[in-house]
Design a protein around this motif. Structure first.
Motif, PDB file in Angstrom:
ATOM      1  N   ALA A  12      22.687  37.903  -2.810  1.00  0.00           N
ATOM      2  CA  ALA A  12      21.300  36.905  -3.325  1.00  0.00           C
ATOM      3  C   ALA A  12      21.020  35.494  -2.739  1.00  0.00           C
ATOM      4  O   ALA A  12      22.443  34.967  -2.598  1.00  0.00           O
ATOM      5  CB  ALA A  12      21.490  36.676  -5.111  1.00  0.00           C
ATOM      6  N   ARG A  20      25.039  37.303  -6.457  1.00  0.00           N
ATOM      7  CA  ARG A  20      24.816  37.382  -8.130  1.00  0.00           C
ATOM      8  C   ARG A  20      25.464  38.874  -9.061  1.00  0.00           C
ATOM      9  O   ARG A  20      26.159  39.496  -8.643  1.00  0.00           O
ATOM     10  CB  ARG A  20      23.262  37.961  -7.576  1.00  0.00           C
ATOM     11  CG  ARG A  20      22.792  38.192  -8.996  1.00  0.00           C
ATOM     12  CD  ARG A  20      21.390  38.734  -9.476  1.00  0.00           C
ATOM     13  NE  ARG A  20      20.585  37.358  -8.946  1.00  0.00           N
ATOM     14  CZ  ARG A  20      19.053  36.977  -9.106  1.00  0.00           C
ATOM     15  NH1 ARG A  20      18.779  38.222  -9.498  1.00  0.00           N
ATOM     16  NH2 ARG A  20      18.830  35.691  -9.100  1.00  0.00           N
ATOM     17  N   ASP A  67      24.275  32.849  -9.746  1.00  0.00           N
ATOM     18  CA  ASP A  67      23.857  33.056  -8.572  1.00  0.00           C
ATOM     19  C   ASP A  67      24.787  32.292  -8.311  1.00  0.00           C
ATOM     20  O   ASP A  67      25.052  30.404  -8.575  1.00  0.00           O
ATOM     21  CB  ASP A  67      22.831  32.559  -8.601  1.00  0.00           C
ATOM     22  CG  ASP A  67      21.631  33.715  -9.118  1.00  0.00           C
ATOM     23  OD1 ASP A  67      22.494  34.741  -8.493  1.00  0.00           O
ATOM     24  OD2 ASP A  67      20.821  33.322  -9.807  1.00  0.00           O
TER      25      ASP A  67
END
Length: 443
Positions: free
Chosen positions: A346, A379, A432
């Motif tokens: 991510a 993530r 995250d």
């Protein structure tokens, strides 16, 4: 020629009733340093203690000898000026001030100089000689020919006054020096007591750690051992293959728990166990085994993030713990629910690369995409559906602090964690992490 009586000293600005210029302000004055008694800054105190005695000696010289320059006023002003270096050369400054009391009849300069000698050079022989010199300079008149041996009453009073003048500064200097030494010793004793209290606290902590280690070994280890033995017996005696597989899983988990517990007991018993690694820490590569042992209906989705060694150890360990805690919560609160675990890359800022590459030249777009690839983080998402109504809740205990601890773990590394219900009646936990964590090795 009769010796004229000494002028009165009550009108001098150096009398005890008159506060010096550097006296502390009232206790009610506001203080930026402490709430209690206000004190001037240290630099003001240092310069004040140097300048104020000189000013008092100058005022004494002017009040006694007037403002007309002559021998009396000159030696008195010289004695006052010598006080500026009294801290470096106390004995020499005292000798320079003796003509001031002998010729100019000033008291403050020689008394302050003798006080400094007693404070900085507390040698008994030096103090005795200095006291005799000051008493003699005070007792003998100037000129010496004015001395009348037959004036017994005046000579006796002058001698008593001279003895008090010479003994008083010495007593005050020794008293202030003793007070400073006592304050330093009290500070040392306070520091020693504080250190002793810290040692006692560490000893109490070590004792409590050892007691906790014994409790964990005697109670928890014993019960986990029984679970392992029972699971082994079921694995051998069970005819159903599914039951044997479940018993094997229980036995494997029990053995692993015993190993970690044994290691933790050793850490608790060690003196420096706070800085050691509690157990071999898990990584992203251990997630498939964790999901396999969870006994849940889990769908695991992962890309190269679980195999690429680019993520820091702290981030991988935090991701593993988040998945572990989320699966535990599913087992507690949503038995029988389908679970999806996703671990992928991510970007630190979602959509940054896409926005930057829109409308850009091919070479610039390629460089921006490469930069976004370098700043890409990790993530972790655990999503479960609604619980199965036919499943039986295990009734596991919970403290209600699992998500709080996971959020703190993510924030320590500069990441974020979101958790909440879904529209389908399930629950989702999403974390995250950045490419470079803010703190490494502590989560």
């Amino acid at each position: 020629m009769t010796v004229s009586p000494l002028p009165p000293r009550s009108s001098s600005p150096g009398t005890p009733g008159a506060p010096p210029a550097s006296s502390p302000a009232p206790a009610s004055s506001p203080s930026p340093i402490s709430v209690g008694r206000w004190r001037p800054p240290r630099r003001v105190m240092r310069w004040g203690s140097l300048i104020v005695p000189v000013l008092l000696a100058v005022a004494d010289a002017l009040l006694v000898n007037g403002v007309t320059f002559g021998l009396e006023l000159n030696v008195s002003l010289a004695a006052a000026a010598a006080l500026l270096v009294r801290r470096r050369l106390p004995a020499l400054v005292f000798l320079i001030t003796l003509p001031g009391i002998l010729i100019g009849y000033v008291w403050f300069a020689p008394m302050i100089a003798l006080y400094t000698v007693a404070l900085l050079r507390p040698n008994h022989r030096l103090l005795g000689i200095s006291a005799l010199l000051l008493a003699a300079a005070h007792f003998i008149p100037w000129p010496v020919s004015d001395f009348e041996p037959t004036a017994y009453r005046e000579n006796t009073l002058t001698l008593i006054d001279a003895c008090v003048t010479s003994v008083g500064p010495i007593a005050l200097g020794l008293l202030v020096r003793t007070r400073g030494e006592l304050a330093a010793r009290i500070e040392d004793l306070t520091r020693s007591r504080r250190h002793a209290d810290e040692l006692i606290a560490e000893q109490v902590l070590s004792t409590e750690r050892a007691r906790l280690a014994r409790e964990m070994h005697d109670v928890v280890a014993h019960q986990v051992s029984l679970i392992s033995l029972q699971a082994g017996a079921v694995q051998i005696s069970a005819e159903d293959a599914k039951a044997r597989e479940g018993a094997r899983t229980i036995r494997e988990l029990s053995v692993r728990t015993l190993d970690e517990l044994r290691h933790m007991v050793g850490i608790l018993r060690a003196a420096g166990g706070d800085h050691e690694e509690l157990t071999p820490q898990p990584r992203l590569a251990d997630l498939p085994r964790l999901i396999e042992l969870s006994a849940l209906n889990v769908s695991f989705e992962a890309d190269d993030a679980t195999r690429r060694p680019g993520h820091p150890e702290a981030v991988e360990r935090a991701a593993f713990r988040i998945v572990q805690e989320a699966l535990t919560n599913v087992r507690k609160h949503a038995p029988g629910a389908r679970v999806t675990v996703r671990v992928n890359d991510a970007e630190d800022a979602e959509g940054a690369a896409q926005t930057a590459t829109e409308g850009a030249a091919p070479s610039a777009a390629q460089g921006t995409a490469q930069k976004a690839e370098e700043t890409r983080g990790l993530r972790v998402e655990v999503r479960n559906g609604p619980p199965d109504a036919s499943a039986v809740a295990p009734g596991l205990p919970g403290g209600g602090h699992g998500l709080v601890g996971l959020r703190e773990r993510a924030q320590l590394l500069g990441g974020t964690l979101e958790a909440g219900p879904t529209e389908e009646g399930g629950f989702v936990v999403r974390a995250d992490f950045p490419k470079t964590p803010r703190v490494t090795g502590t989560a």
